[in-house]
Write a protein that holds these residues in place. Structure first.
Motif, mmCIF file in Angstrom:
data_model
loop_
_atom_site.group_PDB
_atom_site.id
_atom_site.type_symbol
_atom_site.label_atom_id
_atom_site.label_comp_id
_atom_site.label_asym_id
_atom_site.label_seq_id
_atom_site.Cartn_x
_atom_site.Cartn_y
_atom_site.Cartn_z
ATOM 1 N N GLU A 88 0.861 -1.171 0.000
ATOM 2 C CA GLU A 88 0.000 0.000 0.000
ATOM 3 C C GLU A 88 0.903 1.228 0.000
ATOM 4 O OE1 GLU A 88 -3.424 2.223 -0.206
ATOM 5 O OE2 GLU A 88 -3.289 0.031 -0.256
ATOM 6 N N GLY A 89 0.871 2.000 -1.083
ATOM 7 C CA GLY A 89 1.742 3.154 -1.186
ATOM 8 C C GLY A 89 3.208 2.746 -1.202
ATOM 9 N N ASP A 90 3.991 3.369 -0.335
ATOM 10 C CA ASP A 90 5.426 3.079 -0.272
ATOM 11 C C ASP A 90 5.766 1.976 0.720
ATOM 12 O OD1 ASP A 90 6.091 4.957 -2.179
ATOM 13 O OD2 ASP A 90 6.433 6.567 -0.720
ATOM 14 N N TYR A 91 4.740 1.279 1.228
ATOM 15 C CA TYR A 91 5.009 0.282 2.260
ATOM 16 C C TYR A 91 4.555 -1.114 1.841
ATOM 17 C CZ TYR A 91 5.970 4.349 5.102
ATOM 18 O OH TYR A 91 6.501 5.516 5.572
ATOM 19 N N LEU A 92 5.403 -2.072 2.160
ATOM 20 C CA LEU A 92 5.104 -3.482 1.918
ATOM 21 C C LEU A 92 4.897 -4.143 3.273
ATOM 22 C CD1 LEU A 92 5.065 -5.666 -0.413
ATOM 23 C CD2 LEU A 92 7.388 -6.236 0.333
ATOM 24 N N TYR A 93 3.719 -4.738 3.463
ATOM 25 C CA TYR A 93 3.391 -5.434 4.704
ATOM 26 C C TYR A 93 3.573 -6.929 4.461
ATOM 27 C CZ TYR A 93 1.337 -0.924 5.858
ATOM 28 O OH TYR A 93 1.153 0.413 6.081
ATOM 29 N N ALA A 94 4.410 -7.558 5.265
ATOM 30 C CA ALA A 94 4.787 -8.951 5.018
ATOM 31 C C ALA A 94 4.590 -9.798 6.270
ATOM 32 C CB ALA A 94 6.249 -9.028 4.577
ATOM 33 N N VAL A 95 4.006 -11.001 6.091
ATOM 34 C CA VAL A 95 3.880 -11.935 7.215
ATOM 35 C C VAL A 95 5.102 -12.839 7.222
ATOM 36 C CG1 VAL A 95 1.385 -11.918 7.491
ATOM 37 C CG2 VAL A 95 2.388 -13.393 5.769
ATOM 38 N N ARG A 96 5.636 -13.047 8.450
ATOM 39 C CA ARG A 96 6.877 -13.776 8.634
ATOM 40 C C ARG A 96 6.756 -14.708 9.839
ATOM 41 N NH1 ARG A 96 11.709 -11.452 7.655
ATOM 42 N NH2 ARG A 96 12.249 -11.373 9.872
ATOM 43 N N ALA A 115 -1.392 -15.601 4.986
ATOM 44 C CA ALA A 115 -1.839 -14.725 3.898
ATOM 45 C C ALA A 115 -2.138 -13.349 4.465
ATOM 46 C CB ALA A 115 -3.070 -15.303 3.218
ATOM 47 N N ILE A 116 -1.971 -12.324 3.621
ATOM 48 C CA ILE A 116 -2.104 -10.958 4.112
ATOM 49 C C ILE A 116 -2.702 -10.063 3.036
ATOM 50 C CG2 ILE A 116 0.193 -10.241 3.348
ATOM 51 C CD1 ILE A 116 0.449 -8.647 5.960
ATOM 52 N N ALA A 117 -3.420 -9.036 3.471
ATOM 53 C CA ALA A 117 -3.943 -8.003 2.580
ATOM 54 C C ALA A 117 -4.030 -6.710 3.378
ATOM 55 C CB ALA A 117 -5.314 -8.389 2.030
ATOM 56 N N THR A 118 -4.017 -5.579 2.687
ATOM 57 C CA THR A 118 -4.107 -4.291 3.379
ATOM 58 C C THR A 118 -4.917 -3.306 2.560
ATOM 59 O OG1 THR A 118 -2.850 -2.460 4.353
ATOM 60 C CG2 THR A 118 -1.946 -3.463 2.369
ATOM 61 N N ASP A 119 -5.563 -2.377 3.266
ATOM 62 C CA ASP A 119 -6.279 -1.292 2.596
ATOM 63 C C ASP A 119 -5.665 0.062 2.936
ATOM 64 O OD1 ASP A 119 -7.012 -0.873 5.212
ATOM 65 O OD2 ASP A 119 -9.145 -1.280 4.916
ATOM 66 N N GLY A 120 -4.474 0.052 3.564
ATOM 67 C CA GLY A 120 -3.812 1.283 3.936
ATOM 68 C C GLY A 120 -4.113 1.723 5.355
ATOM 69 N N GLN A 121 -5.256 1.307 5.873
ATOM 70 C CA GLN A 121 -5.639 1.624 7.244
ATOM 71 C C GLN A 121 -5.473 0.427 8.173
ATOM 72 O OE1 GLN A 121 -6.684 4.811 8.207
ATOM 73 N NE2 GLN A 121 -6.029 5.322 6.122
ATOM 74 N N HIS A 122 -5.711 -0.747 7.601
ATOM 75 C CA HIS A 122 -5.634 -1.979 8.374
ATOM 76 C C HIS A 122 -4.904 -3.054 7.578
ATOM 77 C CE1 HIS A 122 -9.140 0.145 10.043
ATOM 78 N NE2 HIS A 122 -8.763 -0.371 11.195
ATOM 79 N N VAL A 123 -4.279 -3.962 8.306
ATOM 80 C CA VAL A 123 -3.693 -5.152 7.706
ATOM 81 C C VAL A 123 -4.527 -6.347 8.165
ATOM 82 C CG1 VAL A 123 -1.728 -6.737 7.766
ATOM 83 C CG2 VAL A 123 -1.349 -4.294 7.455
#
Length: 207
Positions: free
Chosen positions: A142-150, A185-193
């Motif tokens: 989302e934007g300049d950020y990558l949210y990753a599950v590890r 698995a992961i998804a984001t809308d910019g406000q929440h992950v």
């Protein structure tokens, strides 16, 4: 199925043993097979899909081949713009893992190792940009950020404003103590992950 992606009223289904199946899901209650693709590899592990905002549509596959020394991994890029005729346009030898395509960039994560970034703006000629010491099980941008599950910190946040040089800027404490229940698995809308696994769905506020 090992993975499912959807785009332009078609579903792209990956089977570990049988390869890729393309289904027309214009009528979701009656999917129509359009084509299938099987590489020369023994197993098909991961699938990612990208149209990069163009008329072309490409599928990225991670496959492996048994060898006398164990197995070898390869990345394959297919042009599926003509749904009934998937065509391989490039390979990335010696590389396999978890695949995430974001805009014109392919992130290939080898679990417990590292992640390699490719520029795939020209899918016929993927260009390696670099490798960084970070791996993930799934990721969403989302934007300049990558949210990753590890496995370690469950949720890592990377600044990918420079796609070739991601920088970890934050992490969340583990959701689980048992590895078997780690988010997958992961998804984001910019406000929440939104992180999901076999125990349910977890929501993290990242606003």
């Amino acid at each position: 199925a090992n993975g499912v992606e959807g785009k332009r009223r078609h579903a792209f289904v990956m089977s570990r043993e049988s390869g890729l199946y393309i289904l027309d899901v214009t009528d979701p209650s009656a999917p129509v097979p359009r084509a299938d693709y099987r590489s020369s590899a023994d197993r098909h592990y991961e699938i990612a899909l990208s149209d990069a905002g163009s008329e072309e549509l490409h599928v990225f596959l991670s496959v492996s081949q048994d060898t006398v020394h164990g197995f070898s991994q390869t990345g394959e890029i297919l042009d599926v713009s003509t749904h009934s005729m998937p065509t391989r346009v490039a390979t990335i030898e010696g590389l396999g893992g978890i695949l995430v395509v974001i805009d014109s960039y392919l992130y290939v994560s080898q679990v417990y190792d590292s992640t390699t970034v490719f520029d795939v703006s020209d899918p016929h000629h993927p260009r390696k940009l670099g490798t960084f010491d970070f791996f993930f099980l799934d990721a969403s941008r989302e934007g300049d950020y990558l949210y990753a599950v590890r496995p370690e910190d469950n949720l890592g946040v990377l600044d990918v404003s420079d796609p070739a040089k991601p920088v970890q800027v934050a992490s969340a404490p583990p959701f689980f103590n048992d590895y078997a229940f780690q988010p997958m698995a992961i998804a984001t809308d910019g406000q929440h992950v939104y992180a999901a696994n076999n125990k349910g769905l977890y929501v993290v506020d990242v606003a």
